[in-house]
Design a protein around this motif. Structure first.
Motif, PDB file in Angstrom:
ATOM      1  N   GLY A 168      19.056  51.667  41.203  1.00 33.38           N
ATOM      2  CA  GLY A 168      19.835  52.864  40.929  1.00 33.38           C
ATOM      3  C   GLY A 168      20.694  53.173  42.142  1.00 33.38           C
ATOM      4  N   MET A 169      21.229  54.362  42.191  1.00 31.22           N
ATOM      5  CA  MET A 169      22.053  54.774  43.332  1.00 31.22           C
ATOM      6  C   MET A 169      21.137  55.232  44.461  1.00 31.22           C
ATOM      7  N   ILE A 170      20.491  54.281  45.123  1.00 28.47           N
ATOM      8  CA  ILE A 170      19.432  54.608  46.077  1.00 28.47           C
ATOM      9  C   ILE A 170      19.814  54.344  47.524  1.00 28.47           C
ATOM     10  N   TRP A 171      21.024  53.785  47.751  1.00 27.09           N
ATOM     11  CA  TRP A 171      21.415  53.451  49.114  1.00 27.09           C
ATOM     12  C   TRP A 171      22.588  54.314  49.575  1.00 27.09           C
ATOM     13  N   ASP A 172      22.759  54.380  50.883  1.00 21.99           N
ATOM     14  CA  ASP A 172      23.925  55.086  51.430  1.00 21.99           C
ATOM     15  C   ASP A 172      25.216  54.420  50.955  1.00 21.99           C
ATOM     16  N   TYR A 173      25.210  53.102  50.922  1.00 24.76           N
ATOM     17  CA  TYR A 173      26.356  52.325  50.454  1.00 24.76           C
ATOM     18  C   TYR A 173      25.878  51.420  49.310  1.00 24.76           C
ATOM     19  N   CYS A 174      26.358  51.695  48.097  1.00 23.74           N
ATOM     20  CA  CYS A 174      25.969  50.926  46.916  1.00 23.74           C
ATOM     21  C   CYS A 174      27.104  49.960  46.559  1.00 23.74           C
ATOM     22  N   ILE A 175      26.781  48.676  46.521  1.00 16.25           N
ATOM     23  CA  ILE A 175      27.797  47.630  46.369  1.00 16.25           C
ATOM     24  C   ILE A 175      27.913  47.203  44.901  1.00 16.25           C
ATOM     25  N   VAL A 176      29.141  47.060  44.441  1.00 17.36           N
ATOM     26  CA  VAL A 176      29.425  46.457  43.140  1.00 17.36           C
ATOM     27  C   VAL A 176      30.175  45.158  43.400  1.00 17.36           C
ATOM     28  N   LEU A 177      29.559  44.043  43.037  1.00 22.32           N
ATOM     29  CA  LEU A 177      30.138  42.718  43.229  1.00 22.32           C
ATOM     30  C   LEU A 177      30.744  42.228  41.922  1.00 22.32           C
ATOM     31  N   VAL A 178      32.016  41.823  41.973  1.00 23.09           N
ATOM     32  CA  VAL A 178      32.697  41.272  40.801  1.00 23.09           C
ATOM     33  C   VAL A 178      32.908  39.776  41.035  1.00 23.09           C
ATOM     34  N   TYR A 179      32.530  38.967  40.023  1.00 24.56           N
ATOM     35  CA  TYR A 179      32.629  37.517  40.173  1.00 24.56           C
ATOM     36  C   TYR A 179      32.972  36.926  38.811  1.00 24.56           C
ATOM     37  N   GLY A 180      33.560  35.738  38.816  1.00 27.92           N
ATOM     38  CA  GLY A 180      33.922  35.075  37.575  1.00 27.92           C
ATOM     39  C   GLY A 180      35.260  34.385  37.692  1.00 27.92           C
ATOM     40  N   GLN A 181      36.025  34.385  36.595  1.00 28.02           N
ATOM     41  CA  GLN A 181      37.300  33.679  36.523  1.00 28.02           C
ATOM     42  C   GLN A 181      38.488  34.639  36.576  1.00 28.02           C
ATOM     43  N   SER A 182      39.595  34.197  35.999  1.00 32.79           N
ATOM     44  CA  SER A 182      40.858  34.928  36.138  1.00 32.79           C
ATOM     45  C   SER A 182      40.861  36.275  35.433  1.00 32.79           C
ATOM     46  N   LEU A 183      40.119  36.435  34.331  1.00 34.09           N
ATOM     47  CA  LEU A 183      40.050  37.746  33.710  1.00 34.09           C
ATOM     48  C   LEU A 183      39.322  38.741  34.599  1.00 34.09           C
ATOM     49  N   GLY A 184      38.492  38.234  35.487  1.00 34.71           N
ATOM     50  CA  GLY A 184      37.831  39.103  36.456  1.00 34.71           C
ATOM     51  C   GLY A 184      38.714  39.444  37.633  1.00 34.71           C
ATOM     52  N   SER A 185      39.620  38.521  37.989  1.00 36.65           N
ATOM     53  CA  SER A 185      40.471  38.745  39.160  1.00 36.65           C
ATOM     54  C   SER A 185      41.701  39.577  38.841  1.00 36.65           C
ATOM     55  N   GLY A 186      41.972  39.820  37.549  1.00 32.42           N
ATOM     56  CA  GLY A 186      43.143  40.608  37.179  1.00 32.42           C
ATOM     57  C   GLY A 186      44.428  39.803  37.144  1.00 32.42           C
ATOM     58  N   MET A 187      44.327  38.508  36.828  1.00 32.69           N
ATOM     59  CA  MET A 187      45.530  37.682  36.762  1.00 32.69           C
ATOM     60  C   MET A 187      46.493  38.220  35.702  1.00 32.69           C
ATOM     61  N   GLU A 188      47.750  38.318  36.059  1.00 39.33           N
ATOM     62  CA  GLU A 188      48.840  38.854  35.241  1.00 39.33           C
ATOM     63  C   GLU A 188      48.695  40.347  34.960  1.00 39.33           C
ATOM     64  N   GLY A 189      47.819  41.022  35.687  1.00 46.45           N
ATOM     65  CA  GLY A 189      47.606  42.447  35.465  1.00 46.45           C
ATOM     66  C   GLY A 189      48.610  43.326  36.192  1.00 46.45           C
ATOM     67  N   TRP A 190      49.810  42.847  36.299  1.00 45.28           N
ATOM     68  CA  TRP A 190      50.852  43.639  36.942  1.00 45.28           C
ATOM     69  C   TRP A 190      51.728  44.312  35.896  1.00 45.28           C
ATOM     70  N   PRO A 191      52.287  45.462  36.201  1.00 46.39           N
ATOM     71  CA  PRO A 191      52.158  46.234  37.441  1.00 46.39           C
ATOM     72  C   PRO A 191      50.819  46.974  37.495  1.00 46.39           C
TER      73      PRO A 191
END
Length: 613
Positions: A168-191
């Motif tokens: 849960g939200m139990i730390w001073d700094y809670c990390i969200v890690l994103v991993y995967g392919q191009s749909l995860g990286s936001g390819m062509e997500g401009w502007p």
């Protein structure tokens, strides 16, 4: 001493006197001189009734035309403007009759039904005839019973609470890690659309972008290695270490693959908004969130896993996590106390490459093992790097849309559904297909942000509310004659048809994404309809021959799209946006959607299921 005159009892009043505000109401009795006249110890009934009615009937507002109220002004009998009337315990409306034990209404088929207070329809009881007893029969497989079973399965799943060792939200700094392919990286997500930070100082990324300064090399922050407020930026394809200005983005070629708006920015902003509402707060500096995106475009899960020859996991995921640990340790030295941190969530998006069979398996069981292993590996970094044994939630979207492949029997997408049903910290937020995309399958900026809103909802549901989440998906299917019925696991029933996006065009397909195949071959569908709150009906032009398979949102005809949704009414944080001259495609200017909240109805996951007779 008060000047207010003392109250009189009714027996002390003359017949001509009226009741005062301090007078005590009596017990009524018959008139001694005339037994046919009903009086109240010397006061005419009319006098008393005028007083009572003056208190009971008052001007009403809204849908209530008139109401009888008690001395505390609580309603004890109401008449509505529509013609309905009754008490709090029993009411007769213009469409419904209800009381504490049951209610009678009209269902979606126009049939009058009787339901219990929870909305489940009563089944007619078997008639008992002592002289002609009948042997026990199997349970009726009627639509009502099937629908109720599906609803009970959903309610049971939703009632399950997450295990205590899921973070849960139990730390001073809670990390969200994103991993995967191009749909995860936001390819062509401009502007980029989500360019304004929220809760400044508490929702963070490292450097000037969540992605770092390279697309597939060793992780290094973009710009200075410090915590910055989370927002979306566009990075150049030729030089990812360069963040583009709005002016530069506006003149990009339509086919540019620059990475821009990515789903995690919208997701974390929405999650935090829901979290703060639950806490009754406007900010929470004691629980900061750090987001880092380590995705690599065009990779199979075999190439992304720890120990792969590519070393993507080691060079990007581990580098990024260890860098965050170092920054938090430096903050600890600044404040003079140990600040804690850990991974609260892993968001894994991708493996379209596996659907295509590029450098990875297309087999369901093999891919499911790899996906489960990926989640376990990310969870293990909590112990290895941050010294905590808490497991993060692991959230995916169902791989599919234009990348889905019938030749694999929808294997990769199906693995996501099966794994989330088997593992207690794996949650599939839903399929990718229902939101706008650019030609080729990458989402457009609204599409990424829309998906992010759904993921933010799932983060809140699991991490904050500690409840299970599931996407709508098929449970069972049957067929008889020309008809096939499919039962669904539904979070918010009833199911409904809604537009989906074919690239950037809102589309309603004639057969809503369904296809039938049996022993004879492809079957012509004459009609698709909603049979009950959780059940769809597909009608063929001929009798079906075993084996019968129902396909939904497959490759053939639909390119991974479908029109089946639930009735989730959650209000999104962000609206659909269109800004002329910003670089958005002109086709994205959709008046039905512009400046309105993103609908968050849950789209049904793609499936291929055998129908049994």
């Amino acid at each position: 001493m008060s000047d207010q005159p003392a109250g009189k009892r009714i027996s002390e009043l003359n017949a001509s006197e009226t009741l005062g505000s301090n007078d005590v109401l009596p017990v009524a009795q018959n008139d001694k001189n005339d037994t046919s006249v009903y009086r109240t110890q010397g006061v005419k009934v009319a006098t008393l009734s005028d007083h009572i009615l003056g208190q009971a009937f008052r001007p009403e507002t809204g849908e209530v035309a008139a109401a009888l109220r008690d001395e505390s002004l609580f309603s004890i009998f109401e008449v509505e403007k529509t013609g309905g009337f009754g008490t709090p315990d029993a009411f007769v409306g213009n469409r419904d009759i209800e009381n504490n034990a049951f209610y009678i209404t009209t269902n979606t088929e126009g049939r009058r039904i009787e339901c219990d207070p929870q909305g489940f329809e009563f089944q007619p009881e078997d008639v008992y005839t002592p002289t002609t007893p009948t042997p026990p029969t199997p349970p009726d497989n009627s639509l009502i019973e099937r629908d109720n079973r599906n609803k009970l399965a959903s309610m049971l799943k939703q009632s399950q609470v997450l295990a205590h060792d899921i973070a849960g939200m139990i730390w001073d700094y809670c990390i969200v890690l994103v991993y995967g392919q191009s749909l995860g990286s936001g390819m062509e997500g401009w502007p980029a659309l989500t360019k304004v930070a929220r809760e400044v100082g508490n929702i963070l990324m490292v450097g000037n972008s969540v992605r770092g300064s390279s697309r597939n090399g060793t992780y290094m922050p973009l710009g200075e290695n410090i915590f910055q407020d989370l927002r979306a930026v566009v990075q150049s394809t030729a030089n990812p270490a360069l963040a583009l200005s709005d002016q530069e983005v506006a003149v990009l070629d339509e086919k540019s693959t620059c990475e821009g708006e990515s789903l995690e920015v919208s997701a974390i902003h929405f999650w935090r908004e829901l979290q703060l509402q639950m806490q009754g707060a406007t900010s929470n500096p004691d629980r900061k969130i750090i987001v880092v995106n380590c995705c690599v475009a065009g990779r199979s899960i075999e190439q992304l896993k720890k120990g792969a020859q590519s070393r993507h996991y080691e060079n990007r995921v581990l580098k990024a996590l260890n860098n965050i640990k170092s920054l938090v340790d430096a903050k600890s030295a600044e404040v003079g106390r140990t600040l804690t941190c850990g991974i609260v969530a892993g968001i894994y998006i991708g493996n379209e490459w596996n659907y295509l069979g590029t450098d990875g398996t297309t087999k369901l069981d093999e891919y499911k093992v790899e996906l489960g292993s990926m989640g376990d590996t990310i969870a293990s970094e909590n112990q290895a790097i941050f010294g905590t044994n808490k497991r993060p939630v692991f959230i995916t979207t169902q791989t599919g849309d234009v990348y889905t492949r019938d030749s694999t029997n929808l294997s990769i997408g199906t693995a996501h559904i099966e794994l989330q049903n088997e593992r207690d910290n794996f949650f599939c937020a839903g399929p990718n297909y229902p939101v706008p995309s650019k030609p080729g399958g990458h989402r457009d900026p609204n599409g990424y942000r829309w998906l992010g809103q759904k993921i933010g909802q799932v983060l809140h549901h699991t991490i904050d509310l500690r409840r299970k989440w599931f996407p709508m998906h098929a449970l069972n299917a049957t067929y008889s004659g020309k008809e096939a019925l499919v039962d669904h696991m539904v979070m918010r029933w009833p199911v409904a048809w809604r537009e989906t996006f074919s690239t950037i065009t809102p589309t309603m397909y004639q057969n809503k994404g369904y296809r039938l195949v049996d022993a004879v071959g492809a079957v012509t569908i004459t009609k698709v309809e909603i049979a009950a709150d959780t059940i769809t009906r597909i009608i063929a032009d001929r009798d079906l021959v075993a084996p019968v398979f129902v396909w939904y949102a497959g490759q053939t005809t639909y390119s991974g799209d479908g029109n089946l949704y639930d009735s989730d009414s959650t209000l999104s944080l962000y609206n659909y946006e269109y800004h002329e001259g910003s670089g958005q495609f002109a086709a994205a200017n959709l008046p039905t959607y512009v400046n309105k909240p993103y609908p968050l109805n849950n789209a049904c996951a793609a499936y291929r299921i055998e129908a049994k007779k």
